[in-house]
Structures are given as C-alpha cells and as structure tokens.
Design a protein around this motif. Structure first.
Motif, short mmCIF file in Angstrom:
data_model
loop_
_atom_site.label_atom_id
_atom_site.label_comp_id
_atom_site.label_asym_id
_atom_site.label_seq_id
_atom_site.Cartn_x
_atom_site.Cartn_y
_atom_site.Cartn_z
N THR A 50 15.83 -101.31 67.13
CA THR A 50 15.88 -100.93 65.71
C THR A 50 17.16 -101.50 65.11
N GLU A 51 17.02 -102.60 64.34
CA GLU A 51 18.18 -103.25 63.74
C GLU A 51 18.16 -103.23 62.22
N VAL A 52 16.98 -103.03 61.61
CA VAL A 52 16.92 -102.93 60.16
C VAL A 52 17.79 -101.74 59.74
N GLU A 53 18.70 -101.98 58.83
CA GLU A 53 19.79 -101.03 58.59
C GLU A 53 19.32 -99.62 58.25
N GLU A 54 18.40 -99.50 57.27
CA GLU A 54 18.01 -98.15 56.85
C GLU A 54 17.25 -97.41 57.95
N GLU A 55 16.47 -98.16 58.76
CA GLU A 55 15.73 -97.50 59.84
C GLU A 55 16.66 -97.16 61.01
N ARG A 56 17.64 -97.99 61.25
CA ARG A 56 18.61 -97.67 62.31
C ARG A 56 19.37 -96.40 61.96
N TYR A 57 19.72 -96.27 60.69
CA TYR A 57 20.39 -95.04 60.25
C TYR A 57 19.49 -93.84 60.45
N PHE A 58 18.21 -94.00 60.12
CA PHE A 58 17.28 -92.88 60.27
C PHE A 58 17.13 -92.47 61.73
N VAL A 59 16.92 -93.44 62.61
CA VAL A 59 16.72 -93.14 64.04
C VAL A 59 17.99 -92.58 64.65
N THR A 60 19.13 -93.09 64.23
CA THR A 60 20.40 -92.54 64.72
C THR A 60 20.53 -91.07 64.34
N SER A 61 20.20 -90.74 63.11
CA SER A 61 20.26 -89.35 62.66
C SER A 61 19.29 -88.48 63.45
N LEU A 62 18.11 -89.03 63.75
CA LEU A 62 17.13 -88.28 64.52
C LEU A 62 17.65 -87.97 65.92
N LEU A 63 18.22 -88.97 66.59
CA LEU A 63 18.75 -88.75 67.94
C LEU A 63 19.91 -87.76 67.92
N GLN A 64 20.72 -87.82 66.89
CA GLN A 64 21.84 -86.89 66.81
C GLN A 64 21.37 -85.46 66.62
N SER A 65 20.32 -85.27 65.83
CA SER A 65 19.87 -83.91 65.52
C SER A 65 18.91 -83.35 66.57
N ARG A 66 18.17 -84.21 67.25
CA ARG A 66 17.13 -83.72 68.17
C ARG A 66 17.31 -84.17 69.60
N GLY A 67 18.33 -84.98 69.85
CA GLY A 67 18.57 -85.44 71.21
C GLY A 67 19.35 -84.42 72.03
N PRO A 68 19.52 -84.66 73.32
CA PRO A 68 20.28 -83.74 74.17
C PRO A 68 21.75 -83.69 73.79
N ALA A 69 22.39 -82.60 74.11
CA ALA A 69 23.82 -82.44 73.81
C ALA A 69 24.61 -83.54 74.51
N GLY A 70 25.57 -84.11 73.79
CA GLY A 70 26.42 -85.14 74.37
C GLY A 70 25.89 -86.55 74.22
N LEU A 71 24.64 -86.70 73.73
CA LEU A 71 24.09 -88.04 73.55
C LEU A 71 24.78 -88.72 72.36
N VAL A 72 25.33 -89.91 72.58
CA VAL A 72 25.92 -90.71 71.50
C VAL A 72 24.82 -91.63 71.00
N ALA A 73 24.31 -91.33 69.81
CA ALA A 73 23.12 -92.01 69.31
C ALA A 73 23.32 -93.52 69.21
N ALA A 74 24.47 -93.95 68.72
CA ALA A 74 24.71 -95.39 68.57
C ALA A 74 24.68 -96.09 69.92
N ASP A 75 25.29 -95.47 70.93
CA ASP A 75 25.29 -96.06 72.27
C ASP A 75 23.88 -96.07 72.85
N ALA A 76 23.12 -95.00 72.59
CA ALA A 76 21.76 -94.92 73.10
C ALA A 76 20.90 -96.04 72.53
N LEU A 77 21.03 -96.26 71.21
CA LEU A 77 20.23 -97.32 70.59
C LEU A 77 20.67 -98.71 71.05
N ALA A 78 21.94 -98.85 71.36
CA ALA A 78 22.43 -100.15 71.83
C ALA A 78 21.77 -100.56 73.15
#
Length: 573
Positions: free
Chosen positions: A412-440
């Motif tokens: 996911t590299e399209v800017e607005e969708e990357r922001y959306f998925v990052t927010s999703l991982l931050q809010s619904r992912g496991p504790a301690g998950l760094v969303a930006a690193d996960a997407l990388a």
C-alpha cells in the motif's frame, strides 16, 4: 458457524434405554421451529426404531443402518445407499454360528469377538464390504458407506450443507459423522478417541447434555464458534508457521494497491475455500475470476452463459448446489451497483434458511459499499460471511469496516490509502505493533494478515501459498485507480512543461488535450506501450499501442482517436 442442521446419534447420545430422551425431542422440536433441519442418525435398522416408538415425523430425515438408509418422512421417501447383503454371505455366517441381524443393507448385531471370523468370510467370498464397530457390536456395510455419507445425502435432499451442521455422537461409528460436520460434539461418556477428535464435549450425561447444548445454541441465534480445524491455510511466515483464516463466522477485507497481488491473494482465499467445499457467490465486476470456471462445481455466468436477472441468482444457488461467479464486466457502473444491491437483497432470505452461500465475495467493494450505498444495509444478517476486495479501503463505509474481523493487506503506497491502513493497524492491531514498520514489511511476494479473535488481535507477515488457477487481469480498475507518483505517466512538452496522469482516465483526458508534438514524442520513444505493459500490466493494450508507435516511426502523423480507441475497448473511460 451458522447452524442450519442438527444430527444426533441415537444409542449412547440422544436415547436412554432404547428410547429417544424427552428433553432431546423437545430441544429438537424447538430447533425445527427456528428453521433448523433435524436428523436422527443411527446404526439401527428402521424396524428397530419403529419398535422403539420413534416419531419419525419429528425429524426432517432419519439416517438408519449406519448411513445406508435415508428416510425422508415429509416426502414419504426412503433412499437406499447400497445393495442388500448377498444371501450366500448370510448363509456362510449362519453356517459358522455367527448371530446377526440383516437390514435392507447392513448386517448388524454381530458380537465384536466374531469380527475376525466375519472378515475371513468377506475375504473368502471376495465381497466389497467393510466392518464397522459400535462399542461391543460390529456391523458389515458396503465399502464407503458410513454415517457421514448417509447424512450428506440427507442434507443434499434437504437443501442444507455439512458446513452448517452440528453433530452429536459417542462411539467408533460416529467418527465419520463428527468429522464431516462443521462442529462435532462428543457425548459425555464417549469413547476417548472420539472425545479427543471432537470439537466440543458435553458435560452432562444422557439426553440432558444434548438438550442443553441445543438450547444454548438457539439462545445465540444459531451461531457457534468455528473450530480451529475449519481454518484454511493461505501461506507460511518466515519461521514456517501457517497463516490461517477462519472458514466461517468472520468477514474478510483484502486491500492493497493496484498490481500489488491483492486480486491474486483474494483468488487464493477463494480457491482454499472451494477446496474445502464451501459454497461461494463471487461478484466479479471486471471479469477477474473467469479462470475459476473450469474448476469442479463452479458455474460462471455473464461470460459464455448470459448473466441472469439478479432475482434468479438465489434460486440458481439453491437448485444447482454449485458456487457461482457472476461476471458483471458487460454492465455499466450504475447497472453494476443496482444489480449487486438486488442480488444481496435476494441472498438474505436464502442464507437465513440454508446458510448458503457460505461466502459472498465482492471484488471492487468500494463501488458497492461506500457510505451512500444501500448495499451497506445487507450487512445486518450474519448468516454468511463476506470477502471485500478493494484497492480503495478508505472509500468503504465505516459500517463495513466495523463488520470485518480479518484483514489481508498487500503493498500500500498510495498516500491516502496508506494513511487509512496505518490508522487501521494502529487502532485494531495488537499492542506494540508499529503500523509503519508493519506495512514496510508488506512487499511482494509477502502480505500481512490481521485477525481479531477472542484472544486478541494477531498480525502476521507471510508468503502466500501456490494457486491452482491463473489470475485474469483485465485492468479496467485502473481507469480511476490513483497510481503512485513513481508510476504516473508524464506527458512532456517541448517547452519543458508536463501533464501528469495518475490513472487511465487522466491519461485519456491528456491524450485529448496535450499538443500533438507531445504525443509524437512519446510514440516515437515507445513510452505508451511501455507504461501499459510495465505499470498497467496489460500486454494486449501494450501490443495495440506498440503498433501505433511503429506506424509513427514509419512517418504517419499521431492520431488521438486511434490511441483512445485502444483504451476504450478495455477500460470504462
């Protein structure tokens, strides 16, 4: 799992002293009142059940003789799955002093210590038969006949599926039944091997245990947790651990940029569900899933066979016992939306009754499930699961995201969708998950899997497994997909200016307006065919544009109309 059928063993499970326990009968009547089919499953012959005063009319089906005889009381039909035992076989048993009871197909009532002698007779006579055990009693049946085969035939007659079945049993001859059912439950006092293999165990003995389980299931509107053995494996992570998805009871979203492997991954999930014999209805707006057509029990409509009216699809699903691919590529965008809304409305009633289709797959979900779409109201029913496939998850309605319990994420590299998925991982992912690193980490061929469950969310980066069918790639989605800056097409002008096209629609608009000198520059350089092949992944379009490039090199003047004609044939622009 959404229960639409119950199968209950007789002796040792639902019966006490040879009689159906009153509390079991009452619980099964309550289930039937809620539209759940009830099946009595036993190794006994029909005459024994009649002697025990079993009320056949209380059941939608009675599977007797360990699966060899199926009686459908409401239809007044009896189906025999096998041939009667040959008389010379029965005569040999009598000659050896082996006591037995012959039914329409089964030879039962044999003491287990006579099993070796019976096997010797079977081998001597060259019979295609098997011996099954029910605690201290043995029975002889045609090879391949067991409780599971009888129950599957009964469910087929009733328009139900074993993937919506809960089964109860206690002995060796119930193993096939509990394995075939979506949820297999061992009675209290069941043989240890059966109890170990079951998905659940009753804590109360006799018919009370069955009755209480059914009552609890009804109190949850027919829903029970999907057991771990019903999870499908879609790949492996770096340490070899499987990446798994529940095969029922969860909605799934597959998202990622165009050409990120998203559609390929969605196709892999579809294949794995089909291999497990789940029934699917695949809504295919762009013709990306036509390659599934040659697979068994798949019917493609809207390609070689005309697309039916949306109101007819539920009847086809009910009557044909097949999964469907509905190719909507020939419809306009507004017609696609109207078709899908009407289809989902019709599927509601079918799924509420039968639980099928088990999965409804919607490709290009942002077309049909945006905030203003009437389709979002179809999510209220939990009688089946959805797969939402989209390159624009940010455009999908919040109510859809709230219903999703599992996410598959590709690059996911399209800017607005990357922001959306990052927010999703931050809010619904496991504790301690760094969303930006996960997407990388999510770069082809790897994908990310987020599953929310009772133990909390789980995030896993994995390499998908192999697919059986090829992924068709028609490219129409790129008409309005916003490509990353690095993949956009830049129309260069002689004065150094440029016009940037981030998708095919913008590309066509530029072809209509940029100076002819710019078109000539790119045609001579082969830029158009190179972009069509390398970015859009469309070799046919690249071939057509390549011919125009060769013509220009031969001295012909550039033609806006000829360039646009190649695009009109393949894109909704």
């Amino acid at each position: 799992m959404y229960c639409r059928a119950l199968a209950c063993d007789f002796d040792g499970t639902g019966a006490v002293d040879g009689r159906l326990a009153p509390e079991v009968a009452e619980a099964l009547r309550a289930a039937r009142g809620r539209g759940i089919a009830t099946l009595l499953v036993t190794g006994r012959v029909v005459e024994e059940l009649e002697a025990a005063d079993v009320d056949f009319a209380a059941f939608d089906a009675v599977v007797a003789e360990n699966g060899a005889v199926v009686r459908l009381p409401a239809a007044g039909r009896t189906i025999q799955l096998g041939t009667p035992p040959p008389e010379h076989f029965l005569g040999e048993l009598r000659a050896r002093g082996i006591a037995f009871q012959a039914g329409a197909v089964v030879v039962g009532g044999i003491a287990d210590h006579h099993a070796a002698g019976v096997l010797e007779v079977i081998r001597h006579l060259g019979l295609d038969a098997q011996i099954a055990f029910n605690r201290s009693v043995a029975m002889v049946l045609p090879s391949g006949v067991n409780k599971a085969t009888g129950v599957r035939r009964a469910l087929e007659e009733l328009g139900r599926s074993e993937h919506n079945l809960i089964a109860f049993g206690d002995a060796e001859n119930d193993c096939s039944l509990l394995q075939a059912a979506e949820v297999g439950v061992a009675a209290r006092g069941a043989l240890p091997a059966l109890a170990l293999a079951a998905d659940d165990q009753l804590t109360q003995s006799g018919g009370v245990g069955v009755a209480r389980y059914v009552e609890r299931m009804l109190a949850r509107d027919g829903f029970v947790p999907t057991p771990p053995r019903r999870h499908v494996v879609i790949g492996r992570d770096t340490v070899g651990a499987p990446a798994t998805l529940p095969a029922a009871g969860v909605n799934l979203m597959v998202s990622g940029d165009p050409r990120s492997g998203k559609s390929w991954l969605a196709g892999l999930v579809i294949e794995r569900l089909l291999e497990c014999e789940y029934r699917l209805c695949i809504i295919d707006p762009e013709g990306d899933y036509l390659a599934l057509g040659p697979r068994p029990r798949i019917l493609v409509l809207g390609h070689d066979v005309p697309l039916p009216d949306a109101g007819a699809v539920p009847r086809i699903l009910r009557d044909e016992s097949m999964s469907l691919v509905l190719n909507l590529a020939g419809l306009t965008v507004p017609s696609k939306a109207a078709y899908v809304d009407a289809l989902l409305c019709g599927l509601d009633a079918v799924r509420a009754r039968s639980g099928m289709p088990h999965w409804t797959v919607i490709d290009e979900a942002h077309y049909f499930f945006h905030a203003r779409s009437p389709c979002t109201s179809r999510l209220e029913s939990r009688t089946g699961s959805f797969v939402f496939v989209t390159y624009r998850p940010g455009l999908v309605a919040d109510v859809v995201h709230a219903s999703v319990g599992a996410h598959l994420v590709t690059r996911t590299e399209v800017e607005e969708e990357r922001y959306f998925v990052t927010s999703l991982l931050q809010s619904r992912g496991p504790a301690g998950l760094v969303a930006a690193d996960a997407l990388a980490e999510v770069q082809m061929p790897r994908a990310g899997l987020l599953v929310e469950g009772p133990a909390g969310p789980r995030w896993q980066v994995f390499t998908p497994g192999e697919r059986v069918t090829a992924q068709a790639h028609h490219g129409r989605k790129y008409a309005d997909a916003r490509l990353a800056e690095s993949k956009a097409f830049r129309f260069l002008f002689t004065n150094g200016d440029a016009t940037v096209a981030h998708n095919v629609s913008e590309f066509c608009a530029a072809v209509r307006t940029v100076p002819v000198s710019s078109l000539r520059l790119h045609l001579l350089a082969g830029d158009f065919s190179r972009w069509a092949s390398g970015v859009l992944g469309d070799p046919e379009l690249a071939g057509g544009l390549g011919k125009l490039e060769n013509t220009t090199r031969a001295g012909a003047p550039p033609s806006r109309d000829e360039i646009l004609e190649h695009l009109r044939d393949r894109y909704l622009v």
